[in-house]
Scaffold this active site. Structure first.
Site, PDB file in Angstrom:
ATOM      1  N   GLU A   1       0.821  -1.215   0.000  1.00 11.86           N
ATOM      2  CA  GLU A   1       0.000   0.000   0.000  1.00 11.86           C
ATOM      3  C   GLU A   1       0.856   1.266   0.000  1.00 11.86           C
ATOM      4  O   GLU A   1       0.405   2.330   0.410  1.00 11.86           O
ATOM      5  CB  GLU A   1      -0.969  -0.014   1.180  1.00 11.86           C
ATOM      6  CG  GLU A   1      -1.956  -1.165   1.122  1.00 11.86           C
ATOM      7  CD  GLU A   1      -3.374  -0.798   1.511  1.00 11.86           C
ATOM      8  OE1 GLU A   1      -3.682   0.393   1.685  1.00 11.86           O
ATOM      9  OE2 GLU A   1      -4.200  -1.726   1.618  1.00 11.86           O
TER      10      GLU A   1
ATOM     11  N   HIS B   1      -5.208   2.241   0.188  1.00 14.60           N
ATOM     12  CA  HIS B   1      -4.380   3.053  -0.716  1.00 14.60           C
ATOM     13  C   HIS B   1      -4.180   2.319  -2.030  1.00 14.60           C
ATOM     14  O   HIS B   1      -3.785   1.155  -2.035  1.00 14.60           O
ATOM     15  CB  HIS B   1      -3.013   3.343  -0.086  1.00 14.60           C
ATOM     16  CG  HIS B   1      -3.101   4.080   1.206  1.00 14.60           C
ATOM     17  ND1 HIS B   1      -3.488   3.468   2.373  1.00 14.60           N
ATOM     18  CD2 HIS B   1      -2.867   5.384   1.507  1.00 14.60           C
ATOM     19  CE1 HIS B   1      -3.483   4.363   3.357  1.00 14.60           C
ATOM     20  NE2 HIS B   1      -3.122   5.525   2.852  1.00 14.60           N
TER      21      HIS B   1
ATOM     22  N   LYS C   1     -10.516   6.157   5.617  1.00 18.15           N
ATOM     23  CA  LYS C   1      -9.591   6.861   4.724  1.00 18.15           C
ATOM     24  C   LYS C   1      -9.359   6.068   3.438  1.00 18.15           C
ATOM     25  O   LYS C   1      -9.159   4.855   3.476  1.00 18.15           O
ATOM     26  CB  LYS C   1      -8.239   7.069   5.418  1.00 18.15           C
ATOM     27  CG  LYS C   1      -7.181   7.718   4.534  1.00 18.15           C
ATOM     28  CD  LYS C   1      -5.811   7.682   5.194  1.00 18.15           C
ATOM     29  CE  LYS C   1      -4.747   8.247   4.256  1.00 18.15           C
ATOM     30  NZ  LYS C   1      -3.379   8.025   4.784  1.00 18.15           N
TER      31      LYS C   1
END
Length: 260
Positions: A89, A146, A173
């Site tokens: 990530e 991510h 997130k």
């Protein structure tokens, strides 16, 4: 959308807060970076992220605890977010799910973190138990995802954010890599849509130069935090913290003011 309070800092209302990463490799340099960040409190730094995947002693629990405790003391009440970003990530080190779980458990148990980052895909279904453990220790969780290669479709972005909340995240997130302006708009549109129904604050960003606008328009679409730098960036596209603070203030939504 609910807000989250950490050490007197409220995330999820007002302008996006600014997080500064510590990316040094050894104890002395980490403490030095921490002092610089503490000096910027209330000016261009609201909280600090310690990227422990940069730390030479990351697999030494005692070294991690000693450095984390010293950093937290240096920050003088500024919230400390502890993050191990895996290689898959965008981080520095490969880490399997079992070792990752143990690391997060130790961070929660050792008392130096105010917040901890938990990767959605690395933790998998263990994420739910890790969220419960963190809550028991009074630690807030940021569940994260991510993608350094692309921007997933809008529905996939929404699905990941929803999954994080279902697992017990205090904050959700997602960061993506755009290749076209349409990719940036996809991320921003998905953020605004999810923010309308989410029960927790969101952090979203498009990385790289093309995504810079996403780092400063969070208040408009519902992203509560952005990342700035005082030194080395921890992800592509991060802006210098002082300029970031100035831009956020310039773009701040002053509700109730008349237009014209």
């Amino acid at each position: 959308m609910k807000t989250v309070s950490v050490q007197g800092l409220t995330l999820g209302s007002g302008r996006p807060k600014i997080c500064i990463p510590v990316t040094a490799k050894n104890h002395a340099e980490i403490i030095s970076q921490g002092r610089q960040i503490a000096d910027c409190k209330g000016v261009c730094a609201d909280l600090c992220e310690w990227r422990i995947d940069w730390f030479d002693g990351v697999w030494d629990r005692q070294a991690l605890k000693e450095t984390g405790s010293a950093l937290r003391e240096i920050l003088q009440g500024m919230p400390l977010l502890v993050t191990f970003r895996t290689k898959q990530e965008g981080g520095n080190l490969i880490c399997d799910s079992e070792r990752y779980r143990t690391l997060i458990e130790n961070i929660c148990a050792d008392g130096y973190a105010d917040m901890v980052d938990i990767e959605l895909f690395t933790a998998g279904e263990d994420g739910k138990e890790l969220a419960k453990l963190a809550a028991e220790k009074g630690i807030k969780t940021i569940f994260s995802s991510h993608d350094f290669l692309k921007t997933p479709p809008r529905d996939e972005i929404l699905s990941r954010l929803e999954k994080m909340e279902q697992l017990g995240a205090d904050i959700c997130k997602i960061a993506v890599m755009p290749h076209t302006p349409e990719d940036v708009l996809t991320l921003l549109s998905a953020t605004e849509e999810r923010a309308r129904v989410s029960g927790v604050p969101l952090i979203t960003m498009a990385m790289g130069p093309l995504g810079t606008v996403s780092r400063v328009c969070g208040e408009l679409v519902g992203s509560c935090l952005t990342f700035g730098t005082l030194g080395a960036a921890s992800a592509p596209g991060q802006l210098p913290a002082e300029k970031l603070a100035q831009t956020l203030e310039m773009l701040r939504l002053r509700r109730g003011e008349k237009c014209g």
